[in-house]
Design a protein around this motif. Structure first.
Motif, PDB file in Angstrom:
ATOM      1  N   ALA A  16       0.811  -1.218   0.000  1.00 23.06           N
ATOM      2  CA  ALA A  16       0.000   0.000   0.000  1.00 23.06           C
ATOM      3  C   ALA A  16       0.845   1.268   0.000  1.00 23.06           C
ATOM      4  O   ALA A  16       0.411   2.307  -0.488  1.00 23.06           O
ATOM      5  N   CYS A  17       2.051   1.202   0.544  1.00 22.71           N
ATOM      6  CA  CYS A  17       2.912   2.387   0.685  1.00 22.71           C
ATOM      7  C   CYS A  17       3.292   2.963  -0.680  1.00 22.71           C
ATOM      8  O   CYS A  17       3.715   2.235  -1.580  1.00 22.71           O
ATOM      9  N   LYS A  37       9.992   3.275  -0.426  1.00 21.98           N
ATOM     10  CA  LYS A  37       9.003   2.766   0.529  1.00 21.98           C
ATOM     11  C   LYS A  37       9.408   3.174   1.937  1.00 21.98           C
ATOM     12  O   LYS A  37      10.575   3.361   2.240  1.00 21.98           O
ATOM     13  N   SER A  38       8.402   3.248   2.809  1.00 19.04           N
ATOM     14  CA  SER A  38       8.640   3.573   4.210  1.00 19.04           C
ATOM     15  C   SER A  38       8.955   2.306   4.998  1.00 19.04           C
ATOM     16  O   SER A  38       8.388   1.238   4.726  1.00 19.04           O
ATOM     17  N   TYR A  39       9.841   2.435   5.956  1.00 16.78           N
ATOM     18  CA  TYR A  39      10.191   1.351   6.864  1.00 16.78           C
ATOM     19  C   TYR A  39      10.257   1.901   8.278  1.00 16.78           C
ATOM     20  O   TYR A  39      10.785   2.993   8.484  1.00 16.78           O
ATOM     21  N   ALA A  62      -1.066   3.013   5.219  1.00 17.68           N
ATOM     22  CA  ALA A  62      -0.159   1.872   5.118  1.00 17.68           C
ATOM     23  C   ALA A  62       0.552   1.556   6.426  1.00 17.68           C
ATOM     24  O   ALA A  62       1.193   0.514   6.535  1.00 17.68           O
ATOM     25  N   ILE A  63       0.451   2.431   7.415  1.00 21.60           N
ATOM     26  CA  ILE A  63       1.133   2.234   8.694  1.00 21.60           C
ATOM     27  C   ILE A  63       0.144   1.678   9.700  1.00 21.60           C
ATOM     28  O   ILE A  63      -0.941   2.222   9.884  1.00 21.60           O
ATOM     29  N   LEU A  64       0.541   0.598  10.363  1.00 22.96           N
ATOM     30  CA  LEU A  64      -0.294  -0.015  11.385  1.00 22.96           C
ATOM     31  C   LEU A  64       0.451   0.052  12.712  1.00 22.96           C
ATOM     32  O   LEU A  64       1.602  -0.403  12.806  1.00 22.96           O
ATOM     33  N   VAL A  65      -0.199   0.611  13.713  1.00 26.71           N
ATOM     34  CA  VAL A  65       0.375   0.696  15.054  1.00 26.71           C
ATOM     35  C   VAL A  65      -0.539  -0.086  15.993  1.00 26.71           C
ATOM     36  O   VAL A  65      -1.747   0.150  16.027  1.00 26.71           O
ATOM     37  N   LYS A  66       0.055  -1.035  16.719  1.00 21.83           N
ATOM     38  CA  LYS A  66      -0.703  -1.872  17.651  1.00 21.83           C
ATOM     39  C   LYS A  66      -0.077  -1.808  19.039  1.00 21.83           C
ATOM     40  O   LYS A  66       1.148  -1.633  19.161  1.00 21.83           O
TER      41      LYS A  66
END
Length: 78
Positions: A16-17, A37-39, A62-66
């Motif tokens: 998705a990024c 791409k982001s890392y 595109a970023i998932l924070v849990k």
């Protein structure tokens, strides 16, 4: 425990990024751009609200924070 305490897991969906760089601009201590791409700099971090801001600012979500202990999704906001 409030949302601002504890450890968080950070991930980026590279499918998705689009490499906009908003995350790296918002939270440069936590994100880098490599090969378009982001890392995340680290996948497990101490909580920091700026990471939530970066995730919520991503145009592709595109970023998932849990939450690392519960697995609860903290960002992006639903």
């Amino acid at each position: 425990m409030s949302m601002s305490e504890g450890r968080w897991q950070v991930g980026v969906d590279h499918g998705a990024c689009i490499g906009s760089g908003i995350c790296a601009g918002t939270a440069p201590a936590y994100f880098r751009i490599d090969a378009g791409k982001s890392y995340p700099v680290a996948e497990l971090i101490d909580s920091d609200e700026v990471v939530l801001d970066a995730a919520d600012s991503c145009p592709m979500e595109a970023i998932l924070v849990k939450d690392a202990s519960s697995g609860a999704v903290l960002a992006p906001e639903a």
